[in-house]
Design an enzyme around this catalytic site. Structure first.
Site, PDB file in Angstrom:
ATOM      1  N   LYS B  79       0.849  -1.193   0.000  1.00 46.23           N
ATOM      2  CA  LYS B  79       0.000   0.000   0.000  1.00 46.23           C
ATOM      3  C   LYS B  79       0.888   1.248   0.000  1.00 46.23           C
ATOM      4  O   LYS B  79       1.897   1.288   0.711  1.00 46.23           O
ATOM      5  CB  LYS B  79      -0.895  -0.021   1.241  1.00 46.23           C
ATOM      6  CG  LYS B  79      -1.961   1.061   1.284  1.00 46.23           C
ATOM      7  CD  LYS B  79      -2.823   0.913   2.541  1.00 46.23           C
ATOM      8  CE  LYS B  79      -3.924   1.946   2.607  1.00 46.23           C
ATOM      9  NZ  LYS B  79      -4.757   1.811   3.824  1.00 46.23           N
ATOM     10  N   SER B 154      -9.681   1.926   2.841  1.00 46.79           N
ATOM     11  CA  SER B 154      -8.799   2.627   1.950  1.00 46.79           C
ATOM     12  C   SER B 154      -7.790   1.752   1.199  1.00 46.79           C
ATOM     13  O   SER B 154      -7.203   2.213   0.216  1.00 46.79           O
ATOM     14  CB  SER B 154      -8.035   3.692   2.743  1.00 46.79           C
ATOM     15  OG  SER B 154      -7.186   3.085   3.701  1.00 46.79           O
ATOM     16  N   SER B 178      -9.906  -0.332   7.029  1.00 48.50           N
ATOM     17  CA  SER B 178      -9.286  -0.160   5.711  1.00 48.50           C
ATOM     18  C   SER B 178      -8.587  -1.386   5.129  1.00 48.50           C
ATOM     19  O   SER B 178      -8.216  -1.383   3.963  1.00 48.50           O
ATOM     20  CB  SER B 178      -8.280   0.995   5.753  1.00 48.50           C
ATOM     21  OG  SER B 178      -8.958   2.223   5.701  1.00 48.50           O
TER      22      SER B 178
END
Lengths: 97, 500
Positions: B79, B154, B178
């Site tokens: 990420k 996210s 997330s």
């Protein structure tokens, strides 16, 4: 609680955040909606409860005071928007008379 | 099957036996990215050359007879809010568009020391603030099961990359759901570890008292394998759990007889869609059939969790993001006469609307006149939420519920009303507030073929029970085996083309 456009303007100044006029109006309306939900916290009986700042349950994490290698100054400056020698360079900070 | 389509625990022995070279595994992954990522848009940065270089080094080591490391040769996606030395890390923000970290996050060090090969950095909601990856300042990511829908967020880029075979596994970060919510929306396994289990050093902080990095994988076995590699004490994270950890692959026992599973009734109330509820009830029947004792429980304060979460996370975000001042790294507005206006303009021009909204909310709840009413009160409610969990864990070994109230929603559906978007985290936020672990595993599909996730929660630091229940459920079901057929071109009316 209702947040007004003026509140948003004042808070964003505190937060050093330049906001356009139309964003200030939009945020005032959206944040008022969010605060309506948040206001429900006042109904909760929290008498005697601690303020839980972290779930780790650790206090006073100490370590030995040993010198270890750190980031090289050139590397630390490699992302600087502006620099002079070994320093970060910024526009003036003090008022000029 | 190609190497990039395999699970980590399937590919590892093949690399070990030299049936597949690391270079092949990485090359196939990069080919897949080249072929499909124009459609999925999971990656912000692809590190092709670097990955191939490291793959060749790994093959050379193995050819010399050196033993394979625990994650040898596995192509991993990271990420883009996790720092990678020398590799651009943007947090999906214009503000950090050109940021090249001078150091690695601890998790990155650990993965690379274990032999994993980073193939790229995945998309997210800017600074991890959002639930659909639509708040990325770069471009939205599309859900591989249906390109008109969001992948969740996210960590939407990481989830989409794993299910679309663009990486064998990925890392995400989870502050209020997330990892788990996008895992649920994309039909993969996502674990938010107990607070303190995995080092946050090098994670671009959002709400530091809740942020955790965790694995996003194709099954529970891979999850345990990755967790074993990244978990453990790190002196660079002051909240790091200082005790010895078990070998998480050792708890993959397919047996939950005698386990007590609690179902919080608050997680089945209004707002839960019928399709998700149906899939969840069937999952519950399955757990019972497998020998678990099911028990209804109550977490009475969980209905205030979302309110407490938005106060605390926004407050911490406003404080954390004060470091974005245009001085040391990142975006700087031009033509400013003094430093104060330079800072305000750099932030105003470099940050997106959701980030600004949370900075304003956070500054508001921390301001002198509101500090007690909102911030301190939210911290006391947080204590109650944590106490509710402690009390139910006296009677239950774990808790289960749906991961999110709905399946993946349509792109654009919730972008107008931030509150609507926040509601998709209603079941994932309580574990972050309390610091307990939560995992999402696939537990069904709706009539349109969209995946549904089952969330399992356990006591703080009891990842063993969590993984055991998740593994037993997975062994008895087939949901994790289903893969999407990606309809290239089907997104064309959806908009949001990549522009960088």
């Amino acid at each position: 609680m209702i947040i007004t456009k003026e509140d948003v303007g004042r808070i964003s100044t505190l937060a050093r955040l330049d906001l356009r006029e139309d964003d200030q109006s939009l945020f005032a309306q959206q944040l008022s909606g969010i605060l309506r939900i948040i206001d429900a916290l006042a109904e909760v009986d929290t008498e005697g409860m601690n303020q839980m700042v972290s779930p780790a349950g650790l206090t006073n994490v100490f370590r030995e005071d040993i010198v270890l290698p750190s980031v090289d100054p050139e590397e630390a400056l490699s992302n600087a928007p502006d620099r002079e020698g070994a320093f970060f360079k910024v526009p003036r900070i003090m008022e000029v008379d | 099957m190609r190497p990039n389509e395999l699970k980590a625990h399937e590919l590892l022995p093949m690399i070990r036996r030299k049936e597949v070279t690391v270079e092949e595994a990485v090359t196939e992954t990069l080919h897949r990215i080249a072929a499909i990522d124009g459609t999925i848009q999971a990656y912000i940065t692809v590190a092709g050359e670097q990955a191939l270089g490291k793959a060749k080094e790994a093959d050379a080591r193995l050819a010399k007879g050196e033993p394979a490391r625990p994650l040898e040769g596995l192509p991993v996606a990271i990420k883009d809010n996790i720092c990678t030395k020398g590799l651009r890390t943007t947090s999906a923000s214009r503000y950090l568009e050109d940021f090249i970290p001078p150091y690695d996050a601890t998790v990155v060090r650990r993965l690379e020391d274990a032999g994993a090969i980073i193939v790229g950095k995945t998309n997210l909601d800017e600074f991890a603030m959002g639930s659909s990856t639509e708040n990325s300042a770069m471009f939205p990511t599309r859900n591989p099961w249906n390109l008109k829908r969001v992948p969740g967020g996210s960590s939407g880029g990481s989830a989409a990359a794993v299910i679309a075979d663009e990486a064998v596994f990925a890392l995400g970060s989870d502050t209020g759901g997330s990892i788990r919510q996008p895992a649920s929306f994309c039909g993969i396994v996502g674990l938010k570890p107990s607070y303190g289990l995995v080092s946050r050093y090098g994670l671009i902080g959002y709400a530091s008292s809740m942020d955790q990095i965790g694995p996003m994988t194709r099954d529970v076995k891979d999850c345990a394998l990755v967790l074993r590699a990244i978990a453990g004490y790190d002196p660079s994270d002051s909240q790091s759990y200082p005790k010895e950890l078990p070998d998480y692959t050792g708890c993959l026992v397919s047996d939950i007889s005698g386990i007590t599973v609690g179902v919080p009734k608050e997680f089945l109330e209004e707002g839960l869609s019928d399709t998700v509820k149906d899939a969840f009830m069937k999952a519950l029947d399955k757990l019972e059939e497998l020998g678990a004792r099911i028990m209804e429980v109550s977490l009475p304060h969980s209905r205030h969790a979302l309110a407490a979460y938005y106060v605390i996370s926004s407050a911490e975000a406003s404080s954390n993001l004060a470091r974005l001042d245009g001085v040391r790294y990142g975006y700087r507005a031009s033509g400013c006469e003094d430093s104060a206006s330079m800072m305000a303009m750099s932030r105003g021009e470099g940050l997106g609307p959701e980030v600004k909204r949370r900075i304003v909310l956070g500054t508001y709840v921390l301001s002198a006149e509101n500090h007690e009413t909102y911030f301190n009160e939210a911290l006391r409610v947080r204590s109650l939420i944590a106490r509710d969990f402690r009390e139910v864990f006296e009677a239950c070994d774990c808790l289960v519920g749906p991961t999110s109230p709905t399946v993946a929603f349509e792109a654009g559906e919730k972008t107008r009303d931030p509150l609507e978007m926040y509601l998709s985290d209603v079941y994932t936020v309580p574990p972050n507030l309390a610091g307990i672990p939560g995992i999402s595993v696939p537990c069904g599909f709706d009539e349109e073929g969209m995946p549904v996730g089952l969330q399992i929660m356990a006591k703080q630091y009891d990842e063993e029970t969590l993984l055991r229940v998740a593994y037993t459920f997975e062994e008895a079901t087939e949901f994790h085996k289903r893969r999407p057929e990606i309809q290239k071109g089907a997104h064309e009316s959806a908009g949001g083309e990549r522009s960088v």
